[in-house]
Design a protein around this motif. Structure first.
Motif, PDB file in Angstrom:
ATOM      1  N   ASP A  80       0.271  -1.918  -8.769  1.00 21.47           N
ATOM      2  CA  ASP A  80      -0.531  -2.809  -7.940  1.00 21.47           C
ATOM      3  C   ASP A  80       0.267  -3.566  -6.879  1.00 21.47           C
ATOM      4  OD1 ASP A  80       0.778  -3.938 -10.087  1.00 21.47           O
ATOM      5  OD2 ASP A  80      -0.553  -5.665 -10.192  1.00 21.47           O
ATOM      6  N   LYS A  81       1.596  -3.604  -7.004  1.00 25.34           N
ATOM      7  CA  LYS A  81       2.357  -4.528  -6.159  1.00 25.34           C
ATOM      8  C   LYS A  81       3.715  -3.938  -5.854  1.00 25.34           C
ATOM      9  CE  LYS A  81       3.815  -9.351  -6.605  1.00 25.34           C
ATOM     10  NZ  LYS A  81       5.101  -9.373  -7.278  1.00 25.34           N
ATOM     11  N   ARG A 106       5.561  -1.290 -10.301  1.00 24.46           N
ATOM     12  CA  ARG A 106       4.168  -1.395 -10.771  1.00 24.46           C
ATOM     13  C   ARG A 106       3.241  -0.667  -9.809  1.00 24.46           C
ATOM     14  NH1 ARG A 106       3.678  -7.739 -11.777  1.00 24.46           N
ATOM     15  NH2 ARG A 106       1.533  -7.163 -11.298  1.00 24.46           N
ATOM     16  N   SER A 147       6.439   1.342  -2.979  1.00 28.14           N
ATOM     17  CA  SER A 147       6.398   0.759  -4.313  1.00 28.14           C
ATOM     18  C   SER A 147       7.636  -0.067  -4.602  1.00 28.14           C
ATOM     19  CB  SER A 147       6.258   1.867  -5.349  1.00 28.14           C
ATOM     20  OG  SER A 147       7.204   2.870  -5.077  1.00 28.14           O
ATOM     21  N   ARG A 193       5.115   4.856  -1.986  1.00 23.55           N
ATOM     22  CA  ARG A 193       4.393   4.595  -3.227  1.00 23.55           C
ATOM     23  C   ARG A 193       4.234   5.843  -4.088  1.00 23.55           C
ATOM     24  NH1 ARG A 193       2.411   1.314  -5.942  1.00 23.55           N
ATOM     25  NH2 ARG A 193       2.827  -0.349  -4.481  1.00 23.55           N
ATOM     26  N   ASP A 238       0.823  -1.211   0.000  1.00 23.89           N
ATOM     27  CA  ASP A 238       0.000   0.000   0.000  1.00 23.89           C
ATOM     28  C   ASP A 238       0.848   1.249   0.000  1.00 23.89           C
ATOM     29  OD1 ASP A 238      -2.331  -1.199   0.112  1.00 23.89           O
ATOM     30  OD2 ASP A 238      -2.858  -0.619   2.180  1.00 23.89           O
TER      31      ASP A 238
END
Ligand code: HEC
Length: 593
Positions: A119-120, A117, A43, A86, A40
């Motif tokens: 998402d992950k 990415r 990154s 992130r 969350d």
């Protein structure tokens, strides 16, 4: 509680601290999904280690996205972990480099590649190897590490470092010590360096302001150039030396809180340029003076977008054999969002962002001080100083003028130094009383740093002037800022101390910095009572806590030539902006609260 779970990355001191806070809340159940939480908020994360040290603290990990010039950096903590927030890395393919003196990524995989990415969280562990080759290690040293390594007496090192402009002001000392010059050769080099304008030049963008002085009796900012040349020839690769015959000493890597900064480096688009000073407006936009060319510029850090506007220049035409110096130095955004800019010549100028127009005021001087006094909420005036006639002997006829920022009205000039003696340092020549940087006290009255006299000069509302000497003599007070308790914080460049004068009592206190020659340049208090300090030649930003005297050192990911330090008061976590003069970059340092 839910809010607590969703708090942004900068709201926790570190990943470990965040997890600790999480434990104490109903969020603790999320701990089972530590990976998901990290995903969350981060990154890219991983560990840094080496065979010799195991987990390595204080390694700066630097990420650059393919096709992008911006660098983002974080530093590994005491368990060797690093993590990029992130929202500080966009998705894309990245090159990863490191900065840790004495170490490098193995050649086979430098720089490392990683895909970030949305998402992950990406995971990348880094294993470093020691740098054993002396020439390679030399390429990693900061100027301060060179000075620490140099053999010689403090008096010899003072010759090099404790000057208004020293040999590390336009390039690193590495350039000086890799050269093959003899003492005689160095004298000619110094003769050439002296023709370059100091604030408006870097090693890449040169502006020539004078024709060469004769070699006989050549001076470098009050010191005999021959003494400097003789000393330098004992430090470099003269006489066909393949390497330096003294050991190269390195400074400790960052530790503890010094590993918590998230640093973003934005190169300005017009390269090469010189960026001496900047300021931040109420929306968090960064305004800078392009000291290499006649422009001011603005960076919107949210979008990464730059804009530049041509600035006027009122300098008289250049003399034969020299250039007309271009460049805007200090920048000061006033409470109405107007951008005061120190342009060339004697006029005072302010840029109005709404209409993109310049407003121009006359100043009755023949030379104008290139710094501006800060103007804060509720303050009505900006101060300027300048010479009213050419200096003679020890006399430097400098006057201070107060301009009302609304009406443009100018006060009578205050004679700052008429008849005031300059305490002479026996090791230096040509000392005069002059104002370096200006400020105003809580009543709007003038003050300035007076480096040669090692004093703070104040003028009261009736124009009476007094000079308050620093407790340490020849400390060379340089630049600083007033806090909300009517105290002016300033650097003592030659004493390696931070000074503070209580403007209610005139009492000055000093705080020592380490090591010798860390050469602080600008001191800026923040709302929490910390003092942010740029240090010349160390590539480090310092944070002094005056309550304990503790100093935290943040290592920048790049060679960093320190100038002004500005705190973004619009940000919800500590955010400090620095211009990187010689590399023409704007550096943002963010600290989690
Ligand atoms: C005002 C900026 C500035 C300052 C201050 C400065 N330099 Fe330089 N230096 C340059 C520039 C620009 C170059 C590249 C152009 C050139 O060589 O003239 C350079 C290049 C050099 C070089 C490599 C070229 C050569 O001839 O070997 C050496 C050595 C050097 N400087 C030594 C010094 C020393 C010693 C001092 C302090 C006494 C100093 N510099 C201070 C701007 C500066």
């Amino acid at each position: 509680m839910i809010m607590n779970c969703a708090k942004p990355w900068y709201a926790g001191a570190s990943l470990r601290h965040t997890l600790f806070v999480a434990l104490a809340t109903i969020c603790f159940s999320l701990l089972a999904f530590q990976g998901a939480r990290a995903a969350d908020r981060f990154s890219l994360a991983g560990t840094v280690s080496s065979a010799g040290e195991g987990a390595m603290e204080g390694v700066v990990v630097i990420a650059q996205r393919e096709g992008d010039t911006v660098l983002t950096a974080v530093t590994s903590d005491d368990s060797g972990r690093y993590a990029f927030p992130r929202d500080r890395l966009k998705a894309g393919d990245y090159s990863i480099r490191i900065r840790a003196v004495g170490y490098r990524l193995p050649e086979a995989d430098a720089p490392r590649k990683v895909t970030v990415r949305i998402d992950k969280a990406a995971q990348l562990d880094l294993t470093l190897e020691p740098v054993t080759d002396k020439s390679r290690l030399a390429a990693q040293l900061t100027s301060l590490e060179w000075v620490q390594s140099f053999p010689g007496t403090p008096a010899q090192k003072d010759l090099l470092v404790r000057n208004m402009v020293n040999c590390a002001f336009c390039h690193s000392l590495e350039r000086v010590v890799r050269s093959p010059h003899t003492a005689e050769g160095f004298l000619s080099v110094i003769q050439r360096m002296k023709i370059y304008e100091t604030d408006h030049s870097s090693a890449e963008r040169i502006q020539i302001v004078s024709t060469p002085d004769p070699l006989e009796g050549l001076m470098w900012y009050g010191r005999k150039a021959k003494d400097i040349a003789d000393y330098l020839a004992t430090l470099n690769l003269s006489g066909g030396k393949a390497t330096w015959d003294y050991p190269l000493k390195t400074l400790p890597r960052p530790s503890g809180e010094g590993t918590e900064a998230v640093v973003t480096v934005y190169p300005i688009p017009r390269q090469p340029s010189v960026i001496h000073d900047l300021d931040v407006d109420a929306e968090g936009n960064v305004w800078y003076g392009n000291t290499g060319w006649d422009y001011i510029g603005k960076l919107d850090p949210d979008t990464g977008e730059f804009q530049e506007w041509e600035a006027p220049n009122f300098r008289p035409p250049a003399e034969p054999g020299t250039q007309r110096i271009l460049g805007v130095m200090d920048i000061q955004v006033d409470p109405e969002g107007r951008v005061w800019a120190a342009v060339g010549g004697t006029k005072q100028t302010v840029f109005l962002p709404e209409t993109e127009q310049w407003r121009i005021y006359d100043l009755p001087v023949i030379w104008k001080n290139p710094f501006l006094s800060p103007v804060r909420e509720g303050e009505k005036a900006i101060w300027g100083t300048g010479l009213t006639r050419p200096p003679e002997g020890d006399e430097w006829p400098e006057y201070a003028f107060r301009r009302n920022i609304e009406t443009g009205e100018l006060s009578e000039g205050i004679d700052l130094f008429g008849g005031k003696p300059v305490p002479q340092d026996p090791n230096r020549a040509n000392q005069r009383n002059y104002c370096y940087m200006m400020e105003q006290d809580k009543n709007g009255n003038f003050l300035c740093t007076t480096p040669e006299a090692s004093a703070i000069t104040r003028a009261d509302a009736d124009g009476n002037v007094r000079m308050i000497p620093t407790p340490t003599p020849h400390a060379y007070p340089r630049r600083g800022y007033r806090d909300d308790q009517n105290r002016f914080w300033f650097t003592e460049f030659w004493a390696d101390r931070i000074g503070v004068i209580d403007l209610d009592t005139d009492e000055i206190k000093e705080y020592p910095l380490e090591p010798r020659y860390i050469s602080p340049y600008y001191a800026r208090p923040d709302a929490k009572g910390y003092i942010w300090v740029s240090s010349t030649g160390s590539d480090r930003l310092l944070r002094l806590d005056p309550r304990t005297g503790e100093v935290v050192k943040y290592l920048m990911p790049v060679y960093y030539d320190a100038r002004k330090v500005v705190v973004d008061t619009s940000a919800d976590h500590t955010t400090v902006w620095l211009p990187n003069k010689n590399r023409a970059q704007l550096i943002r340092v963010e600290i989690p609260d």
